[in-house]
Design an enzyme around this catalytic site. Structure first.
Site, PDB file in Angstrom:
ATOM      1  N   ASP A  35       0.816  -1.222   0.000  1.00 39.19           N
ATOM      2  CA  ASP A  35       0.000   0.000   0.000  1.00 39.19           C
ATOM      3  C   ASP A  35       0.849   1.270   0.000  1.00 39.19           C
ATOM      4  O   ASP A  35       0.401   2.339   0.404  1.00 39.19           O
ATOM      5  CB  ASP A  35      -0.980   0.005   1.177  1.00 39.19           C
ATOM      6  CG  ASP A  35      -0.266  -0.114   2.507  1.00 39.19           C
ATOM      7  OD1 ASP A  35       0.976  -0.305   2.499  1.00 39.19           O
ATOM      8  OD2 ASP A  35      -0.931  -0.020   3.549  1.00 39.19           O
ATOM      9  N   HIS A 242      24.708   3.432 -16.802  1.00 36.63           N
ATOM     10  CA  HIS A 242      23.504   3.669 -15.995  1.00 36.63           C
ATOM     11  C   HIS A 242      23.661   3.177 -14.554  1.00 36.63           C
ATOM     12  O   HIS A 242      22.699   2.770 -13.917  1.00 36.63           O
ATOM     13  CB  HIS A 242      22.282   3.020 -16.657  1.00 36.63           C
ATOM     14  CG  HIS A 242      21.870   3.721 -17.910  1.00 36.63           C
ATOM     15  ND1 HIS A 242      21.050   3.163 -18.862  1.00 36.63           N
ATOM     16  CD2 HIS A 242      22.179   4.951 -18.382  1.00 36.63           C
ATOM     17  CE1 HIS A 242      20.879   4.018 -19.852  1.00 36.63           C
ATOM     18  NE2 HIS A 242      21.555   5.109 -19.588  1.00 36.63           N
ATOM     19  N   ASP A 259      26.906  11.840 -11.513  1.00 34.09           N
ATOM     20  CA  ASP A 259      25.951  12.411 -12.471  1.00 34.09           C
ATOM     21  C   ASP A 259      24.666  12.600 -11.688  1.00 34.09           C
ATOM     22  O   ASP A 259      23.970  11.627 -11.382  1.00 34.09           O
ATOM     23  CB  ASP A 259      25.763  11.444 -13.648  1.00 34.09           C
ATOM     24  CG  ASP A 259      24.808  11.989 -14.717  1.00 34.09           C
ATOM     25  OD1 ASP A 259      24.085  12.969 -14.435  1.00 34.09           O
ATOM     26  OD2 ASP A 259      24.792  11.416 -15.826  1.00 34.09           O
ATOM     27  N   ASP A 270      21.025  18.596 -14.817  1.00 34.41           N
ATOM     28  CA  ASP A 270      21.684  17.321 -15.160  1.00 34.41           C
ATOM     29  C   ASP A 270      23.181  17.590 -15.292  1.00 34.41           C
ATOM     30  O   ASP A 270      23.636  18.052 -16.330  1.00 34.41           O
ATOM     31  CB  ASP A 270      21.069  16.812 -16.478  1.00 34.41           C
ATOM     32  CG  ASP A 270      21.644  15.474 -16.910  1.00 34.41           C
ATOM     33  OD1 ASP A 270      22.375  14.853 -16.135  1.00 34.41           O
ATOM     34  OD2 ASP A 270      21.329  15.053 -18.049  1.00 34.41           O
ATOM     35  N   HIS A 353      28.045   7.028 -26.221  1.00 37.00           N
ATOM     36  CA  HIS A 353      26.768   7.753 -26.133  1.00 37.00           C
ATOM     37  C   HIS A 353      26.875   9.088 -26.856  1.00 37.00           C
ATOM     38  O   HIS A 353      27.953   9.482 -27.294  1.00 37.00           O
ATOM     39  CB  HIS A 353      26.320   7.922 -24.679  1.00 37.00           C
ATOM     40  CG  HIS A 353      27.274   8.688 -23.796  1.00 37.00           C
ATOM     41  ND1 HIS A 353      27.397  10.065 -23.849  1.00 37.00           N
ATOM     42  CD2 HIS A 353      28.140   8.274 -22.838  1.00 37.00           C
ATOM     43  CE1 HIS A 353      28.291  10.447 -22.947  1.00 37.00           C
ATOM     44  NE2 HIS A 353      28.770   9.383 -22.330  1.00 37.00           N
ATOM     45  N   HIS A 357      21.472  16.121 -25.002  1.00 38.21           N
ATOM     46  CA  HIS A 357      20.029  15.921 -25.210  1.00 38.21           C
ATOM     47  C   HIS A 357      19.333  17.182 -24.752  1.00 38.21           C
ATOM     48  O   HIS A 357      19.888  17.981 -23.986  1.00 38.21           O
ATOM     49  CB  HIS A 357      19.540  14.696 -24.413  1.00 38.21           C
ATOM     50  CG  HIS A 357      19.943  14.702 -22.962  1.00 38.21           C
ATOM     51  ND1 HIS A 357      19.260  15.407 -22.001  1.00 38.21           N
ATOM     52  CD2 HIS A 357      20.995  14.128 -22.317  1.00 38.21           C
ATOM     53  CE1 HIS A 357      19.851  15.236 -20.830  1.00 38.21           C
ATOM     54  NE2 HIS A 357      20.922  14.475 -20.988  1.00 38.21           N
ATOM     55  N   HIS A 364      15.505  14.036 -20.046  1.00 34.13           N
ATOM     56  CA  HIS A 364      15.656  13.871 -21.498  1.00 34.13           C
ATOM     57  C   HIS A 364      14.398  14.494 -22.074  1.00 34.13           C
ATOM     58  O   HIS A 364      13.385  13.829 -22.260  1.00 34.13           O
ATOM     59  CB  HIS A 364      15.786  12.393 -21.888  1.00 34.13           C
ATOM     60  CG  HIS A 364      17.037  11.767 -21.343  1.00 34.13           C
ATOM     61  ND1 HIS A 364      17.226  10.417 -21.239  1.00 34.13           N
ATOM     62  CD2 HIS A 364      18.182  12.324 -20.879  1.00 34.13           C
ATOM     63  CE1 HIS A 364      18.427  10.167 -20.729  1.00 34.13           C
ATOM     64  NE2 HIS A 364      19.022  11.314 -20.488  1.00 34.13           N
ATOM     65  N   GLU A 407      27.816  16.695 -22.809  1.00 31.41           N
ATOM     66  CA  GLU A 407      28.310  15.669 -21.887  1.00 31.41           C
ATOM     67  C   GLU A 407      29.197  14.614 -22.543  1.00 31.41           C
ATOM     68  O   GLU A 407      28.865  13.432 -22.539  1.00 31.41           O
ATOM     69  CB  GLU A 407      27.142  15.000 -21.169  1.00 31.41           C
ATOM     70  CG  GLU A 407      25.988  14.523 -22.042  1.00 31.41           C
ATOM     71  CD  GLU A 407      24.907  13.814 -21.217  1.00 31.41           C
ATOM     72  OE1 GLU A 407      25.256  12.890 -20.484  1.00 31.41           O
ATOM     73  OE2 GLU A 407      23.743  14.191 -21.315  1.00 31.41           O
ATOM     74  N   TYR A 411      35.217   5.958 -21.492  1.00 26.34           N
ATOM     75  CA  TYR A 411      35.025   4.829 -20.571  1.00 26.34           C
ATOM     76  C   TYR A 411      35.942   3.705 -21.037  1.00 26.34           C
ATOM     77  O   TYR A 411      35.723   3.140 -22.112  1.00 26.34           O
ATOM     78  CB  TYR A 411      33.547   4.394 -20.581  1.00 26.34           C
ATOM     79  CG  TYR A 411      32.630   5.591 -20.451  1.00 26.34           C
ATOM     80  CD1 TYR A 411      32.287   6.110 -19.207  1.00 26.34           C
ATOM     81  CD2 TYR A 411      32.164   6.269 -21.599  1.00 26.34           C
ATOM     82  CE1 TYR A 411      31.495   7.248 -19.096  1.00 26.34           C
ATOM     83  CE2 TYR A 411      31.375   7.397 -21.498  1.00 26.34           C
ATOM     84  CZ  TYR A 411      31.042   7.881 -20.236  1.00 26.34           C
ATOM     85  OH  TYR A 411      30.265   9.012 -20.147  1.00 26.34           O
ATOM     86  N   ARG A 428      33.197  11.506 -17.348  1.00 27.85           N
ATOM     87  CA  ARG A 428      32.218  12.295 -18.109  1.00 27.85           C
ATOM     88  C   ARG A 428      32.182  13.675 -17.490  1.00 27.85           C
ATOM     89  O   ARG A 428      32.321  13.816 -16.264  1.00 27.85           O
ATOM     90  CB  ARG A 428      30.832  11.644 -18.071  1.00 27.85           C
ATOM     91  CG  ARG A 428      29.763  12.443 -18.805  1.00 27.85           C
ATOM     92  CD  ARG A 428      28.485  11.635 -19.125  1.00 27.85           C
ATOM     93  NE  ARG A 428      27.749  11.199 -17.959  1.00 27.85           N
ATOM     94  CZ  ARG A 428      27.739   9.970 -17.493  1.00 27.85           C
ATOM     95  NH1 ARG A 428      28.446   9.018 -18.084  1.00 27.85           N
ATOM     96  NH2 ARG A 428      27.031   9.651 -16.418  1.00 27.85           N
ATOM     97  N   GLU A 430      29.632  16.929 -17.710  1.00 23.02           N
ATOM     98  CA  GLU A 430      28.321  17.299 -18.257  1.00 23.02           C
ATOM     99  C   GLU A 430      27.865  18.644 -17.712  1.00 23.02           C
ATOM    100  O   GLU A 430      27.805  18.850 -16.492  1.00 23.02           O
ATOM    101  CB  GLU A 430      27.279  16.227 -17.890  1.00 23.02           C
ATOM    102  CG  GLU A 430      25.871  16.595 -18.315  1.00 23.02           C
ATOM    103  CD  GLU A 430      24.867  15.470 -18.125  1.00 23.02           C
ATOM    104  OE1 GLU A 430      25.043  14.653 -17.206  1.00 23.02           O
ATOM    105  OE2 GLU A 430      23.891  15.425 -18.901  1.00 23.02           O
TER     106      GLU A 430
HETATM  107  N1  GLY Z   1      21.677  11.745 -16.288  1.00 25.19           N
HETATM  108  C1  GLY Z   1      21.160  11.331 -17.517  1.00 25.19           C
HETATM  109  C2  GLY Z   1      21.952  11.847 -18.627  1.00 25.19           C
HETATM  110  O1  GLY Z   1      23.014  12.359 -18.420  1.00 25.19           O
HETATM  111  O2  GLY Z   1      21.533  11.826 -19.737  1.00 25.19           O
HETATM  112 MN    MN Z   2      23.555  13.285 -16.583  1.00 24.88          MN
HETATM  113 MN    MN Z   3      22.444  14.171 -19.551  1.00 24.08          MN
END
Ligand code: GLY
Ligand code: MN
Ligand code: MN
Length: 460
Positions: A35, A242, A259, A270, A353, A357, A364, A407, A411, A428, A430
Site C-alpha cells: 500500500d 547507468h 551524475d 543534469d 553515447h 540531449h 531527457h 556531456e 570509458y 564524463r 556534463e
Molecule cells: N543523467 C542522464 C543523462 O546524463 O543523460
Molecule cells: Mn547526466
Molecule cells: Mn544528460
C-alpha cells in the site's frame, strides 16, 4: 487571468484552431509495493499548461480557447488522510480555467465536449490506455450522429505542437532552470569536498555517503526531488553508464563520477563531474581527463544558434578521436588518422553515447532532434560497426531559448592493446547550456571543471 499557463493554453488553442479539442491527463499515481506509492510526480505536458500538481486531473482545451479542468473533488475525510485538494470550485480562480468539474463527471461530460468538433488531439504513446479511453468517449458521440451531432473524424498527436512549444524555454522557465542548475552545482561541490575530507580523516567512504550529500543539498535549497536517479560511481563503476549510487567503497587513488541534478519546481538539471577521490589526479587520470575536457570545450564552442544539434557531438568526437590516437588507446598503425577513427567509429569502444540531449521539465526533454522543415531530406548510410543501413535526416538547427546538455566522456574497459594505466577509468563532464542569441550560457558552471580548480576545491 494572464498567467504563463493561461498564455500557453491560448497559444496552443490558437495553433490547434477552430474545430479542434485537446485532452491532456496528468500522470497516474504508481504503486511501489503493497500500500505504498512512489512519490507522486505530475505529467510534464499537463503541468506546462496548468501549473497544477495534484494527481487525478485532466485538462480539456478547445480550439476556440475554452479550458475545462477535471480534478479531485473536495473531500474532508480524504483530505485528513492525503492532504489538501484544490477542488473544482476554487480551481477556476486559482488556475484561470473557464470551467472545472469533479473527476467523477469526466466520463459523462467528455462525450458532450467532444461532440461537434472535427478533430481530437491527445498525447500519443505517453499514457497507457488513453487511446482506448478516448475511443470510449467517442462511441456515445457516434450514437448521437442520428440526432444531428458531429463526431470527430481525426485523431492527432498533441505531442507534436506541445513538444515544439516546450523546446523553446521562456524567461520564467530559463530562470527556474538556472536556479536548479545552481543548486545542483552546489551539491556537486559539497559531495567532492566531503569525499576528500572523509578520506583525509581516515573514514571509510561509500558511494551512498556522497549520494546523501547530494540529496541534502538539493532539499536544503527547496528542490522537490532529484531529477533522475543519482549516479555516484567509484572507480570502475564509472564505466557502467547507468550505474546508480550504491554501496561500493570509494578508495583513495580512484576517480569518482557523479551524475546528479535536482528537479526544482518541475524543471530538471543534469550535471556530471569526475574527480579524484582524494583530491589529486594521478598522471594517467589527468591525461584522460584533459582529453575529455578539451572535447567538452570544443562542444561548448559549437553550441551556438545557427549550428545544428549534431555539431557539438561532432566537435567532441573529433577531439576525442585525435586524443585516443595520441594517448595510445587506439593504435595509429591499425586505425590510421583521426578522420579514419571517426569514419570507422573506432572511438565507439570508449565513447558510446551522444554528447547531449534537450533538457527541460524532463531530463531527457521532449522536442524533435530533426529540423522540421527538412524532415523529407533523407540520406542513407551503412553503419561501419553493425553493417546496418541507417537513415539520416538533417539535425535540428539550434535557436536561442533551447536548453541542452553537453556531456562528452570516455570509458576505458580492459581490452587487448589498451594501455593498462587507463584501465577502468570512466570520465564524463556534463554541463547544461541555454542557447543565447550569440552562443550559449553554461548554467551549471558553478561547479568547476578545470583539474587544477577541482584539486583546489577539494583541498579546502
Ligand atoms: N543523467 C542522464 C543523462 O546524463 O543523460
Ligand atoms: Mn547526466
Ligand atoms: Mn544528460
Amino acid at each position: 487571468m494572464n498567467s504563463v499557463y493561461a498564455q500557453r493554453r491560448a497559444a496552443l488553442a490558437q495553433h490547434l484552431g477552430p474545430g479542434a479539442i485537446a485532452i491532456i491527463p496528468t500522470a497516474p499515481e504508481r504503486q511501489r509495493n503493497r500500500d505504498s506509492d512512489f512519490l507522486y510526480r505530475h505529467d510534464s505536458y499537463f503541468y506546462y499548461l496548468t501549473g497544477f500538481t495534484e494527481p487525478q486531473a485532466w485538462l480539456v482545451l478547445t480550439g476556440d480557447g475554452h479550458s475545462t479542468l477535471f480534478c479531485q473533488p473536495k473531500d474532508v475525510e480524504r483530505e485528513i488522510w492525503d492532504g489538501f485538494r484544490l477542488g473544482p470550485q476554487a480551481a477556476i480562480a486559482a488556475l484561470g480555467v473557464d470551467s472545472a468539474w469533479s473527476l467523477g463527471e469526466l466520463d459523462t461530460r467528455l462525450p458532450r465536449l467532444l461532440e461537434n468538433h472535427a478533430s481530437v488531439w491527445y498525447p500519443f504513446a505517453t499514457h497507457s490506455g488513453l487511446a482506448a479511453r478516448v475511443e470510449s468517449w467517442l462511441a456515445p458521440v457516434r450514437a448521437r450522429v442520428r440526432l444531428g451531432a458531429l463526431c470527430p473524424t481525426q485523431q492527432n498527436d498533441l505531442c507534436v505542437p506541445l513538444d515544439e512549444m516546450r523546446l523553446i524555454k521562456d524567461a520564467q522557465e530559463q530562470d527556474t532552470m538556472r536556479r536548479a542548475a545552481q543548486i545542483s552545482a552546489g551539491a556537486h561541490i559539497r559531495a567532492m569536498q566531503r569525499c576528500a575530507a572523509m578520506l583525509r580523516a581516515g573514514q571509510e567512504v561509500h558511494e551512498y555517503h556522497l549520494d546523501a550529500e547530494l540529496l541534502h543539498e538539493f532539499r536544503q535549497h527547496g528542490s522537490q526531488y532529484p531529477a533522475y536517479g543519482s549516479i555516484v560511481a567509484a572507480g570502475a563503476n564509472a564505466c557502467v553508464l547507468h550505474y546508480r549510487a550504491d554501496a561500493a567503497p570509494i578508495r583513495s587513488g580512484e576517480l569518482v563520477l557523479i551524475d546528479a541534478g535536482c528537479e526544482l519546481d518541475g524543471y530538471a538539471s543534469d550535471i556530471t563531474r569526475t574527480f579524484p577521490a582524494n583530491g589529486q589526479f594521478t598522471g594517467p587520470q589527468r591525461a584522460l581527463y584533459e582529453l575529455v575536457l578539451a572535447s567538452h570545450g570544443a562542444a561548448v564552442a559549437a553550441t551556438r544558434p545557427g549550428n545544428r544539434f549534431n555539431d557539438p557531438h561532432n566537435a567532441a568526437v573529433a577531439v576525442l578521436a585525435q586524443g585516443l590516437l595520441d594517448l595510445g588507446l587506439l593504435d595509429k598503425n591499425k586505425h590510421g588518422s583521426a578522420q579514419e577513427v571517426i569514419a570507422s567509429r573506432a572511438y565507439f569502444q570508449f565513447y558510446m553515447h551522444r554528447t547531449g540531449h534537450w533538457l527541460g521539465m524532463d531530463v531527457h526533454d521532449c522536442g524533435s532532434y530533426v529540423e522540421p522543415s527538412e524532415v523529407g531530406q533523407i540520406s542513407q548510410r551503412t553503419d561501419p560497426l553493425s553493417g546496418d543501413t541507417l537513415v539520416d535526416r538533417p539535425s535540428r538547427i539550434l535557436r536561442a531559448g533551447m536548453v541542452l546538455t553537453i556531456e562528452p566522456g570516455l570509458y576505458v574497459r580492459p581490452a587487448p592493446g589498451v594501455p593498462e594505466q587507463f584501465h577502468h577509468i570512466g570520465i564524463r563532464i556534463e554541463d547544461d547550456a541555454i542557447l543565447t542569441t550569440t552562443g550559449c550560457e553554461l548554467i551549471s558552471a558553478g561547479v568547476p571543471v578545470a583539474p587544477d580548480e577541482i584539486e583546489a576545491l577539494m583541498r579546502g
